[in-house]
Scaffold this motif. Structure first.
Motif, PDB file in Angstrom:
ATOM      1  N   SER A  26       0.826  -1.209   0.000  1.00 31.95           N
ATOM      2  CA  SER A  26       0.000   0.000   0.000  1.00 31.95           C
ATOM      3  C   SER A  26       0.856   1.253   0.000  1.00 31.95           C
ATOM      4  CB  SER A  26      -0.949  -0.006   1.202  1.00 31.95           C
ATOM      5  OG  SER A  26      -0.229  -0.028   2.419  1.00 31.95           O
ATOM      6  N   LEU A  27       1.974   1.242   0.724  1.00 29.61           N
ATOM      7  CA  LEU A  27       2.860   2.409   0.712  1.00 29.61           C
ATOM      8  C   LEU A  27       3.513   2.576  -0.659  1.00 29.61           C
ATOM      9  CD1 LEU A  27       4.232   4.666   2.478  1.00 29.61           C
ATOM     10  CD2 LEU A  27       6.174   3.099   2.634  1.00 29.61           C
ATOM     11  N   ALA A  28       3.967   1.469  -1.237  1.00 32.94           N
ATOM     12  CA  ALA A  28       4.655   1.535  -2.529  1.00 32.94           C
ATOM     13  C   ALA A  28       3.714   1.946  -3.654  1.00 32.94           C
ATOM     14  CB  ALA A  28       5.309   0.198  -2.842  1.00 32.94           C
ATOM     15  N   ALA A  29       2.468   1.500  -3.596  1.00 35.49           N
ATOM     16  CA  ALA A  29       1.529   1.744  -4.697  1.00 35.49           C
ATOM     17  C   ALA A  29       0.723   3.021  -4.538  1.00 35.49           C
ATOM     18  CB  ALA A  29       0.568   0.555  -4.838  1.00 35.49           C
ATOM     19  N   SER A  30       0.773   3.654  -3.377  1.00 38.36           N
ATOM     20  CA  SER A  30      -0.016   4.871  -3.165  1.00 38.36           C
ATOM     21  C   SER A  30       0.431   5.965  -4.110  1.00 38.36           C
ATOM     22  CB  SER A  30       0.128   5.343  -1.714  1.00 38.36           C
ATOM     23  OG  SER A  30      -0.513   4.466  -0.827  1.00 38.36           O
ATOM     24  N   PRO A  56      11.614   5.839   2.646  1.00 41.78           N
ATOM     25  CA  PRO A  56      10.902   4.641   3.113  1.00 41.78           C
ATOM     26  C   PRO A  56      11.803   3.560   3.710  1.00 41.78           C
ATOM     27  CG  PRO A  56      11.212   4.496   0.760  1.00 41.78           C
ATOM     28  CD  PRO A  56      11.855   5.783   1.192  1.00 41.78           C
ATOM     29  N   GLY A  57      13.083   3.845   3.888  1.00 43.13           N
ATOM     30  CA  GLY A  57      14.015   2.802   4.323  1.00 43.13           C
ATOM     31  C   GLY A  57      13.622   2.121   5.616  1.00 43.13           C
ATOM     32  N   ASP A  58      13.379   2.885   6.686  1.00 49.26           N
ATOM     33  CA  ASP A  58      13.029   2.301   7.985  1.00 49.26           C
ATOM     34  C   ASP A  58      11.713   1.543   7.908  1.00 49.26           C
ATOM     35  OD1 ASP A  58      15.305   3.460   8.860  1.00 49.26           O
ATOM     36  OD2 ASP A  58      14.343   5.002  10.099  1.00 49.26           O
ATOM     37  N   TYR A  59      10.776   2.076   7.171  1.00 49.66           N
ATOM     38  CA  TYR A  59       9.457   1.454   7.036  1.00 49.66           C
ATOM     39  C   TYR A  59       9.584   0.056   6.422  1.00 49.66           C
ATOM     40  CZ  TYR A  59       4.440   1.230   5.802  1.00 49.66           C
ATOM     41  OH  TYR A  59       3.118   0.864   5.684  1.00 49.66           O
ATOM     42  N   PHE A  60      10.295  -0.031   5.305  1.00 49.92           N
ATOM     43  CA  PHE A  60      10.424  -1.324   4.628  1.00 49.92           C
ATOM     44  C   PHE A  60      11.325  -2.289   5.406  1.00 49.92           C
ATOM     45  CE2 PHE A  60       9.403   0.996   0.503  1.00 49.92           C
ATOM     46  CZ  PHE A  60       8.096   0.546   0.494  1.00 49.92           C
ATOM     47  N   THR A  61      12.242  -1.748   6.174  1.00 51.08           N
ATOM     48  CA  THR A  61      13.066  -2.624   7.015  1.00 51.08           C
ATOM     49  C   THR A  61      12.200  -3.327   8.047  1.00 51.08           C
ATOM     50  OG1 THR A  61      14.981  -1.176   6.726  1.00 51.08           O
ATOM     51  CG2 THR A  61      15.040  -2.713   8.575  1.00 51.08           C
ATOM     52  N   VAL A  62      11.300  -2.580   8.689  1.00 54.29           N
ATOM     53  CA  VAL A  62      10.376  -3.178   9.655  1.00 54.29           C
ATOM     54  C   VAL A  62       9.522  -4.243   8.983  1.00 54.29           C
ATOM     55  CG1 VAL A  62       8.366  -2.730  11.112  1.00 54.29           C
ATOM     56  CG2 VAL A  62      10.323  -1.191  11.182  1.00 54.29           C
ATOM     57  N   VAL A  63       9.056  -3.934   7.775  1.00 59.92           N
ATOM     58  CA  VAL A  63       8.224  -4.893   7.043  1.00 59.92           C
ATOM     59  C   VAL A  63       8.986  -6.188   6.795  1.00 59.92           C
ATOM     60  CG1 VAL A  63       7.149  -5.361   4.807  1.00 59.92           C
ATOM     61  CG2 VAL A  63       6.738  -3.181   5.951  1.00 59.92           C
ATOM     62  N   GLN A  64      10.218  -6.078   6.332  1.00 59.65           N
ATOM     63  CA  GLN A  64      10.995  -7.268   6.027  1.00 59.65           C
ATOM     64  C   GLN A  64      11.355  -8.056   7.284  1.00 59.65           C
ATOM     65  OE1 GLN A  64      11.459  -8.446   2.959  1.00 59.65           O
ATOM     66  NE2 GLN A  64      10.160  -6.714   2.374  1.00 59.65           N
TER      67      GLN A  64
END
Length: 443
Positions: A26-30, A56-64
């Motif tokens: 959702s973050l990437a496609a917004s 978005p680095g910290d955000y995607f790190t948490v996701v991974q």
């Protein structure tokens, strides 16, 4: 751990994995335009998401971290919960060793399938369908996760930054929106029925102003109605009645020596006041804007704006007049079929496979009407007549023709070396319209 408890834990892990998948996509496609609109409407979460998209680095790190941790835990819990139960079930029909193997394989397939379907495919399709809506909904939980895993995030983020730096890869997202991006969005909107085809074409025409030269919109030299400075009152009145236009160039001796222009409104006002029409009157003749024929329509509009005029005379590199253009000509190019009167159409479709086209029709309009991407040597001409001259390498004569791209371009009428009308027919053996080598022919 009992089987019901294990199943509950597996379902909980699937839900967590689905949450992280949904948050990621959702973050990437917004779309930033949608997010800005939400922010303007008062949703502060949309503004925070815009900032996250910039870094978005910290955000995607948490996701991974979350997805990988959950996947590992899901495998451990699933293998421990389902393998013994399935092994005992298979032991009723086969040996103990085979039952153990079958139990492990089935457990692996079941857990993997559940995670693929409900923790990956389903949330990602959901996120693609309405990315902005889900991005704002998962924002607060993701911010809590970012705070909770901050030390881990910092470690992985710095390591990833170091790797990108060593590889020389830029991690800053390019948010510039190009004309191609806008055209792609409008074309998608037209295909979806959200935008009328004529409206989409107007938008495309606006972006063509930077590439189309003024010659594609001008009135050609042989069609210009003009006055000589010495023309008497009777000649001026007769010319107005015979060729009613809004603006007339005024020339000294011939058309290549333009000294100004007169506005039809000024002429009509003098006629109504029973005044003599003298083109030597400086109050009647205005200074004319002269522009070169290589300017684009966008550049001509800029010149109109700078001098506060809406009429210009176009000259070539030899200072010979090749045409005139008005602000209305440029705007008609933009508006296309929305404002073009039927009696001035340059392209008339006769039937499904043939068109009657004026020789001075801009080549961009010809390509659009025939659904062609390009014509050969298109940098050498501006009109359909120019295309035929380049392909034939001489001044075309009546019945001359050129075959290209599954179409036959045949000259129907020539007036004093000027190509008036061209018949374009779809070749029967075109087979889908793949451009074929140009083949000039003469009959």
């Amino acid at each position: 751990m009992q089987l019901p408890e294990s199943i509950f834990v597996i379902l909980l892990l699937i839900a967590l994995s689905a949450f992280f998948s949904l948050a990621e996509l959702s973050l990437a496609a917004s779309r930033r335009l949608r997010l800005r609109q939400l922010a303007v409407d008062g949703d502060m979460r949309a503004d925070r998401i815009l900032k996250l998209q910039e870094a978005p680095g910290d955000y995607f790190t948490v996701v991974q971290v979350g997805q990988n941790a959950v996947a590992i835990l899901g495998g451990i819990v699933g293998e421990g919960a389902l393998t013994p139960t399935l092994s005992r079930l298979f032991a009723l029909w086969t040996s103990s060793s085979n039952a153990q193997t079958l139990g492990f394989v089935c457990s692996f397939l079941v857990i993997t399938s559940l995670f693929i379907l409900f923790a990956d495919l389903f949330p990602k399709r959901l996120g693609m369908a309405e990315p902005e809506r889900w991005a704002v909904r998962v924002l607060v939980p993701m911010l809590w996760c970012m705070r909770l895993f901050k030390p881990v995030v910092w470690l992985y983020a710095k390591t990833a930054d170091l790797i990108f730096k060593l590889l020389g890869i830029d991690t800053v997202r390019d948010e510039r929106i190009t004309s191609d991006d806008i055209l792609a969005m409008t074309e998608a909107g037209a295909r979806a029925g959200l935008l009328a085809a004529s409206e989409q074409q107007v938008i495309a025409n606006v972006f063509e102003l930077d590439s189309r030269t003024v010659a594609s919109a001008m009135t050609q030299r042989d069609r210009i109605a003009f006055f000589l400075q010495d023309d008497p009152d009777t000649v001026v009145r007769a010319r107005i009645a015979e060729e009613p236009f809004s603006t007339y160039p005024v020339c000294d001796g011939d058309i290549d020596h333009v000294i100004g222009y007169v506005d039809a409104k000024d002429l009509f006002q003098r006629v109504l006041n029973n005044q003599t029409l003298s083109l030597k009157d400086d109050q009647l003749v205005h200074k004319v804007l002269i522009v070169p024929d290589r300017l684009t329509l966008a550049e001509v509009l800029d010149q109109f704006r700078q001098v506060h005029e809406d009429f210009a005379v176009i000259v070539n590199e030899y200072s010979l007049v090749v045409g005139v253009v008005t602000l209305n000509d440029v705007m008609s190019t933009v508006m296309g079929d929305l404002v073009g009167p039927d009696d001035e159409e340059q392209i008339v479709r006769r039937d499904e496979n043939s068109w009657l086209i004026d020789g001075v029709t801009p080549i961009e309009d010809v390509l659009r009407a025939l659904d062609l991407d390009e014509l050969p040597h298109d940098e050498e001409y501006e009109t359909l007549a120019g295309f035929l001259m380049v392909m034939l390498r001489r001044v075309p004569r009546r019945t001359d023709s050129v075959n290209f791209g599954g179409y036959k371009f045949e000259v129907l009428d020539v007036d004093s070396y000027r190509i008036d009308q061209v018949m374009v027919s779809r070749l029967k053996d075109a087979g889908g319209g793949t451009p074929s080598p140009a083949a000039p022919s003469e009959t």
